[in-house]
Design an enzyme around this catalytic site. Structure first.
Site, PDB file in Angstrom:
ATOM      1  CD  GLU A 187      50.569  44.509  35.028  1.00 60.50           C
ATOM      2  OE1 GLU A 187      50.776  43.805  36.035  1.00 60.50           O
ATOM      3  OE2 GLU A 187      49.616  45.297  34.929  1.00 60.50           O
ATOM      4  CD  GLU A 298      45.674  47.982  31.926  1.00 60.44           C
ATOM      5  OE1 GLU A 298      45.752  48.226  33.145  1.00 60.44           O
ATOM      6  OE2 GLU A 298      46.046  46.916  31.412  1.00 60.44           O
TER       7      GLU A 298
HETATM    8  O1  G3I Z   1      34.537  38.270  40.673  1.00 60.81           O
HETATM    9  C1  G3I Z   1      34.939  38.090  42.042  1.00 60.81           C
HETATM   10  C2  G3I Z   1      33.750  38.012  42.914  1.00 60.81           C
HETATM   11  O2  G3I Z   1      33.037  36.827  42.578  1.00 60.81           O
HETATM   12  C3  G3I Z   1      34.198  37.988  44.361  1.00 60.81           C
HETATM   13  O3  G3I Z   1      33.088  38.020  45.204  1.00 60.81           O
HETATM   14  C4  G3I Z   1      35.074  39.195  44.668  1.00 60.81           C
HETATM   15  C5  G3I Z   1      35.620  39.166  46.078  1.00 60.81           C
HETATM   16  O4  G3I Z   1      36.793  39.953  46.172  1.00 60.81           O
HETATM   17  O5  G3I Z   1      36.152  39.184  43.796  1.00 60.81           O
HETATM   18  C6  G3I Z   1      35.772  39.272  42.444  1.00 60.81           C
HETATM   19  O6  G3I Z   1      36.881  39.274  41.618  1.00 60.81           O
HETATM   20  C7  G3I Z   1      37.657  40.440  41.631  1.00 60.81           C
HETATM   21  C8  G3I Z   1      37.651  41.029  40.228  1.00 60.81           C
HETATM   22  O7  G3I Z   1      38.539  42.120  40.166  1.00 60.81           O
HETATM   23  C9  G3I Z   1      36.269  41.507  39.807  1.00 60.81           C
HETATM   24  O8  G3I Z   1      35.839  42.541  40.639  1.00 60.81           O
HETATM   25  C10 G3I Z   1      39.057  40.067  42.053  1.00 60.81           C
HETATM   26  O9  G3I Z   1      39.058  39.675  43.408  1.00 60.81           O
HETATM   27  C11 G3I Z   1      39.989  41.221  41.848  1.00 60.81           C
HETATM   28  O10 G3I Z   1      41.330  40.765  42.049  1.00 60.81           O
HETATM   29  C12 G3I Z   1      39.872  41.740  40.435  1.00 60.81           C
HETATM   30  O11 G3I Z   1      40.722  42.837  40.304  1.00 60.81           O
HETATM   31  C13 G3I Z   1      41.056  43.212  38.986  1.00 60.81           C
HETATM   32  C14 G3I Z   1      42.567  43.067  38.790  1.00 60.81           C
HETATM   33  O12 G3I Z   1      42.947  43.582  37.525  1.00 60.81           O
HETATM   34  C15 G3I Z   1      43.005  41.606  38.872  1.00 60.81           C
HETATM   35  O13 G3I Z   1      42.473  40.848  37.825  1.00 60.81           O
HETATM   36  C16 G3I Z   1      40.607  44.639  38.768  1.00 60.81           C
HETATM   37  O14 G3I Z   1      39.179  44.691  38.768  1.00 60.81           O
HETATM   38  C17 G3I Z   1      41.131  45.163  37.439  1.00 60.81           C
HETATM   39  O15 G3I Z   1      40.850  46.551  37.317  1.00 60.81           O
HETATM   40  C18 G3I Z   1      42.635  44.952  37.380  1.00 60.81           C
HETATM   41  O16 G3I Z   1      43.072  45.384  36.117  1.00 60.81           O
HETATM   42  C19 G3I Z   1      44.490  45.413  35.940  1.00 60.81           C
HETATM   43  C20 G3I Z   1      44.769  45.042  34.494  1.00 60.81           C
HETATM   44  O17 G3I Z   1      44.191  43.802  34.191  1.00 60.81           O
HETATM   45  C21 G3I Z   1      46.276  45.021  34.223  1.00 60.81           C
HETATM   46  N1  G3I Z   1      46.871  46.271  34.606  1.00 60.81           N
HETATM   47  C22 G3I Z   1      46.606  46.735  35.957  1.00 60.81           C
HETATM   48  C23 G3I Z   1      45.104  46.797  36.218  1.00 60.81           C
HETATM   49  C24 G3I Z   1      44.818  47.286  37.619  1.00 60.81           C
HETATM   50  O18 G3I Z   1      45.296  46.373  38.585  1.00 60.81           O
END
Ligand code: G3I
Length: 399
Positions: A187, A298
């Site tokens: 991105e 994705e």
């Molecule tokens: O693991 C922590 C957990 O310990 C905590 O209690 C919880 C509270 O919110 O958060 C957890 O982490 C989250 C993680 O996902 C695991 O569930 C993060 O807050 C959250 O920001 C994270 O979101 C991910 C996001 O990328 C950011 O990394 C999404 O699951 C994931 O589907 C998303 O994937 C992205 C690709 O990498 C790039 N393209 C877009 C796609 C969708 O946004």
């Protein structure tokens, strides 16, 4: 107890077709979108359509990956929950898929939450699961403007460059030989034509004083592993403007000899997105240089068709469809999945297709752009294959 990945006999007979080249040709030829009924003999009466199997039909082991085995690996993005021993998710992954991506476990905030300390354990467990189940692993992602601890951006430009290169060297070396491709830069392209276009005005862009960080990342990754495929990955390549900006950047990287093997197309789309636009995204990069690969990295298809305002400020979003996917939306989604996979199979430089999740309940789209149950994947919340699964694996399935 009936195992969902074992077969119901009537379905097996119809699916025999799919295990050979003839089945694949039929799938490709159906072109998606149109009738999936068999072609009648010339001048004869069309044969009756085969009965539609129930959506909860249990597919034969390997059906999904084998349908496309001569075309591309079929992947799913997963986390630790999906590989729990004895879980239904682990069973589905091992029986139907040929690739996995860590949805979050191989991002910088997961691997190096504090500087100099690596936390590889959860990612290593994912890779061990993959290796035990003949699944390949797609690496995601070495550099992103999100999911990256603040310390990456501290200090002078040279210190930031050295830190990034050390991180990429360490991570790529750790996973060397166990990952077939890396999203090296994720991105990095702008969504509009602002002052930094075609580049995103990101923390990385600011820290490097321009786009040089992209070169640093690719060069470090190549130096650490000469064999792994290196990708630039982005969303919205189905939109002409974003696609044009990515083309500009890829052309520049190639012209300057930056080591790049392929383009990742995230393909987070809505049901209103046309398959033709997704294919235009892929085709823009085909023939750009010999050997360039495309990956769909994705894929998910939201059952909502929201306006831009929903993504910009959460206004105008479609209302929730509730806790059950309405049949009409399931059919529309299945049609789109069939069109896409048919077109994917026809493109020889597309070597990997990954769904961004395994089952609908685990999708990020249940909370983005607003909280609302979504149904974007090919397995439902009960771990049953959806109409979309049947549409892409059985050319005779009547949607
Ligand atoms: O693991 C922590 C957990 O310990 C905590 O209690 C919880 C509270 O919110 O958060 C957890 O982490 C989250 C993680 O996902 C695991 O569930 C993060 O807050 C959250 O920001 C994270 O979101 C991910 C996001 O990328 C950011 O990394 C999404 O699951 C994931 O589907 C998303 O994937 C992205 C690709 O990498 C790039 N393209 C877009 C796609 C969708 O946004």
């Amino acid at each position: 107890m009936v195992n969902k990945n074992q077969l119901q006999l009537t379905y097996r007979d119809r699916l025999k077709l799919l295990t050979g080249a003839a089945g694949l040709a039929a799938l490709t030829a159906c072109g998606g979108g149109g009738s999936s009924s068999p072609t009648p003999p010339s001048g004869g009466t069309p044969p009756p359509a085969p009965p539609t199997p129930p959506v909860s039909t249990t597919p034969v082991d390997g059906l999904l990956r084998d349908t496309f085995r001569n075309n591309f690996v079929v992947g799913a993005a997963i986390g630790s929950a999906q590989i729990a021993e004895g879980s239904e998710d682990a069973d589905i992954l091992s029986k139907q898929f040929s690739s996995i991506t860590a949805e979050n476990l191989m991002k910088p905030d997961a691997l190096a939450p504090t500087e100099g300390t690596y936390t590889f354990e959860a990612a290593d467990a994912l890779i061990a699961f993959a290796e035990a189940n003949n699944l390949q692993v797609r690496g995601h992602t070495l550099l992103w403007y999100r999911a990256t601890p603040d310390y990456f951006f501290e200090g002078t430009r040279e210190e930031i460059k050295a830190r990034l290169q050390k991180y990429i060297t360490d991570v790529v070396t750790h996973f060397k030989g166990r990952v077939y491709a890396w999203d090296v830069v994720n991105e990095a392209i702008s969504d509009g034509d602002g002052p930094t276009a075609p580049y995103r005005d990101s923390n990385w862009y600011q820290a490097a004083g321009g786009p040089d960080y992209i070169d640093w990342a690719f060069e470090a990754a190549r130096a650490a592993d000469p064999d792994v495929k290196l990708f630039i990955n982005d969303y919205n390549t189905e939109l002409a403007g974003k696609r044009a900006r990515l083309v500009t950047v890829v052309e520049d990287l190639i012209a300057r000899g930056i080591p790049l093997d392929g383009v990742g197309h995230q393909a987070h789309i809505q049901q209103s997105t046309s398959a033709a636009d997704v294919f235009a995204g892929l085709d823009a990069f085909t023939n750009m240089f010999a050997g360039l690969e495309n990956h769909i990295t994705e894929l998910d298809i939201s059952v909502y068709s929201d306006p831009a305002s929903c993504f910009d400020n959460a206004t105008g979003c479609q209302p929730s469809v509730g806790n059950t996917l309405p049949a009409a939306r399931a059919r529309e989604q299945a049609t789109r999945y069939r069109e896409l996979f048919s077109g994917f199979a026809a493109r020889s430089n597309l070597t990997s297709v990954t769904l961004w999740g395994l089952t609908d309940d685990a999708s990020w789209l249940n909370s983005f752009p607003v909280d609302r149950p979504n149904y974007p994947l090919i397995y439902d919340r009960d771990r049953d294959p959806k109409t979309a699964f049947l549409a892409i694996t059985d050319p005779n399935y009547v949607i």
